[in-house]
Write a protein that holds these residues in place. Structure first.
Motif, PDB file in Angstrom:
ATOM      1  N   ARG A   4      -7.376 -15.321   0.825  1.00  0.00           N
ATOM      2  CA  ARG A   4      -7.950 -15.678   2.108  1.00  0.00           C
ATOM      3  C   ARG A   4      -6.883 -16.660   2.738  1.00  0.00           C
ATOM      4  NH1 ARG A   4     -13.082 -19.082   1.018  1.00  0.00           N
ATOM      5  NH2 ARG A   4     -13.783 -16.982   0.108  1.00  0.00           N
ATOM      6  N   ARG A   7      -4.192 -14.177   4.129  1.00  0.00           N
ATOM      7  CA  ARG A   7      -4.910 -13.545   5.329  1.00  0.00           C
ATOM      8  C   ARG A   7      -4.946 -14.480   6.686  1.00  0.00           C
ATOM      9  NH1 ARG A   7     -10.510 -10.466   6.210  1.00  0.00           N
ATOM     10  NH2 ARG A   7     -10.245  -9.665   8.305  1.00  0.00           N
ATOM     11  N   ALA A  19     -10.417 -11.110  15.778  1.00  0.00           N
ATOM     12  CA  ALA A  19     -10.718 -10.245  15.014  1.00  0.00           C
ATOM     13  C   ALA A  19     -11.245 -10.907  13.562  1.00  0.00           C
ATOM     14  CB  ALA A  19      -9.714  -9.144  14.837  1.00  0.00           C
ATOM     15  N   TYR A  20     -10.435 -11.686  13.235  1.00  0.00           N
ATOM     16  CA  TYR A  20     -10.792 -12.372  12.173  1.00  0.00           C
ATOM     17  C   TYR A  20     -11.932 -13.321  12.176  1.00  0.00           C
ATOM     18  CZ  TYR A  20     -10.241 -15.569   7.905  1.00  0.00           C
ATOM     19  OH  TYR A  20     -10.461 -16.283   6.778  1.00  0.00           O
ATOM     20  N   ARG A  22     -14.542 -12.680  14.348  1.00  0.00           N
ATOM     21  CA  ARG A  22     -15.805 -11.684  14.093  1.00  0.00           C
ATOM     22  C   ARG A  22     -15.942 -11.336  12.605  1.00  0.00           C
ATOM     23  NH1 ARG A  22     -12.790  -9.688  18.861  1.00  0.00           N
ATOM     24  NH2 ARG A  22     -11.740  -7.975  17.599  1.00  0.00           N
ATOM     25  N   THR A  23     -14.814 -11.012  12.000  1.00  0.00           N
ATOM     26  CA  THR A  23     -15.383 -10.920  10.726  1.00  0.00           C
ATOM     27  C   THR A  23     -16.131 -11.854   9.769  1.00  0.00           C
ATOM     28  OG1 THR A  23     -13.361  -9.240  10.462  1.00  0.00           O
ATOM     29  CG2 THR A  23     -14.076 -10.238   8.375  1.00  0.00           C
ATOM     30  N   VAL A  24     -15.584 -13.047  10.071  1.00  0.00           N
ATOM     31  CA  VAL A  24     -16.171 -14.325   9.456  1.00  0.00           C
ATOM     32  C   VAL A  24     -17.516 -14.550   9.849  1.00  0.00           C
ATOM     33  CG1 VAL A  24     -15.828 -16.925   9.182  1.00  0.00           C
ATOM     34  CG2 VAL A  24     -13.847 -15.443   8.827  1.00  0.00           C
ATOM     35  N   THR A  26     -19.609 -12.225  11.016  1.00  0.00           N
ATOM     36  CA  THR A  26     -20.359 -11.299  10.711  1.00  0.00           C
ATOM     37  C   THR A  26     -20.788 -11.545   9.105  1.00  0.00           C
ATOM     38  OG1 THR A  26     -19.702  -9.693  11.963  1.00  0.00           O
ATOM     39  CG2 THR A  26     -20.896  -8.719  10.008  1.00  0.00           C
ATOM     40  N   ARG A  27     -19.776 -12.086   8.402  1.00  0.00           N
ATOM     41  CA  ARG A  27     -20.186 -12.479   6.778  1.00  0.00           C
ATOM     42  C   ARG A  27     -20.970 -13.445   6.790  1.00  0.00           C
ATOM     43  NH1 ARG A  27     -14.767 -13.353   4.037  1.00  0.00           N
ATOM     44  NH2 ARG A  27     -14.516 -11.123   4.787  1.00  0.00           N
TER      45      ARG A  27
END
Length: 217
Positions: A4, A7, A19-20, A22-24, A26-27
Motif C-alpha cells: 500500500r 502504491r 483515481a486512488y 475513488r478506489t479507497v 469504494t472500498r
C-alpha cells in the motif's frame, strides 16, 4: 502494508491521486455497507424557530430514508449569506445534538458566520428507538442502543455506520437546497462518536470541502 505504501509513493499526478481516492472510497463504502444514493424526498420541515443574539435556531426534521425522520437543529447566522456550512455530528451524549458541550461548539460557529446543521444520531436525543412505557430507552441510550441495532443490521450485510452516514449525507443534501448556504463550502465536524461519524462521512463523500475530527475510535 508495504504494498500500500509503495502504491501511494508511486502516485505522480492529480489524476493518479483522484483515481486512488475513488478506489479507497469504494472500498470503505463496501466495508461499511453504505446505502445507495437516493433522490427520495427529504420532506424537510421546520417546526419552530428560536431567536438568539446574532443567530436563529430552526428546529428541523428531515428524512434520511422514506419514513425515517431525523431530528436536527439548524443554526443560521444573522445576515444575508450565502454562508459556509458545517454538518455537526454529536458524540455519545444522551442528549445528542442538545448536549451543552456540542451546543457550545455549534453556537460558536454560528456566531462566526457558519450555518450549522446538528442532527441526532439514532439512539440519542429525540431519536430513541427502543422505547419503554415511560418514553425512555429499554436498552440504554447511546452505545447500548447502537449495539442493539448494530448487531441486527449486520445480518443484512450492513453496519450501523451505514445508517449514520446516510443521516449525514441527507443533511448535506438538505443544506444544498438552501439559498443561504454556499454549496462549495460545506464541512463536517464531530467529536468522539461524532468524530467517527465525521470520519466515515468524509471517507465516502466527495462533496465535502473539509472534515474536522476531534477524536474517535
Amino acid at each position: 502494508l508495504d504494498a500500500r505504501r509503495a502504491r501511494v509513493a508511486a502516485l505522480r499526478t492529480r489524476a493518479d491521486v483522484e483515481a486512488y481516492q475513488r478506489t479507497v472510497r469504494t472500498r470503505i463504502a463496501e466495508q461499511i455497507g453504505v446505502l445507495p444514493a437516493t433522490e427520495a424526498p427529504l420532506n424537510g420541515q421546520v417546526t419552530r424557530t428560536t431567536r438568539r443574539d446574532g443567530y436563529r435556531i430552526e428546529h428541523l426534521v428531515y428524512e434520511s430514508l422514506p419514513g425515517v425522520p431525523v431530528t436536527a437543529l439548524l443554526y443560521v447566522p444573522d445576515g444575508a449569506g450565502p454562508f459556509p456550512a458545517v454538518i455537526g455530528t454529536a458524540g455519545h451524549a444522551d442528549e445528542g445534538k442538545a448536549s451543552a458541550t456540542y451546543q457550545h461548539a455549534w453556537i460558536s460557529l454560528a456566531r462566526r458566520g457558519f450555518v450549522v446543521l446538528a442532527h441526532d444520531p439514532p439512539g440519542q436525543g429525540e431519536r430513541l428507538e427502543y422505547l419503554d412505557a415511560s418514553g425512555g430507552s429499554r436498552v440504554g441510550i447511546g452505545t447500548r442502543e447502537h449495539m442493539m441495532t448494530g448487531l441486527q443490521v449486520l445480518l443484512t450485510g450492513r453496519t450501523i455506520g451505514a445508517y449514520m452516514v446516510q443521516d449525514s449525507r441527507r443533511a448535506l443534501d438538505y443544506l444544498l437546497t438552501r439559498p443561504d448556504v454556499d454549496a462549495k463550502r460545506i464541512a463536517v465536524a464531530g467529536n468522539s462518536g461524532g468524530g467517527t461519524q465525521a470520519a466515515l462521512l468524509a471517507a465516502v463523500e466527495p462533496r465535502l470541502a473539509a472534515a474536522v475530527v476531534s477524536c474517535y475510535m
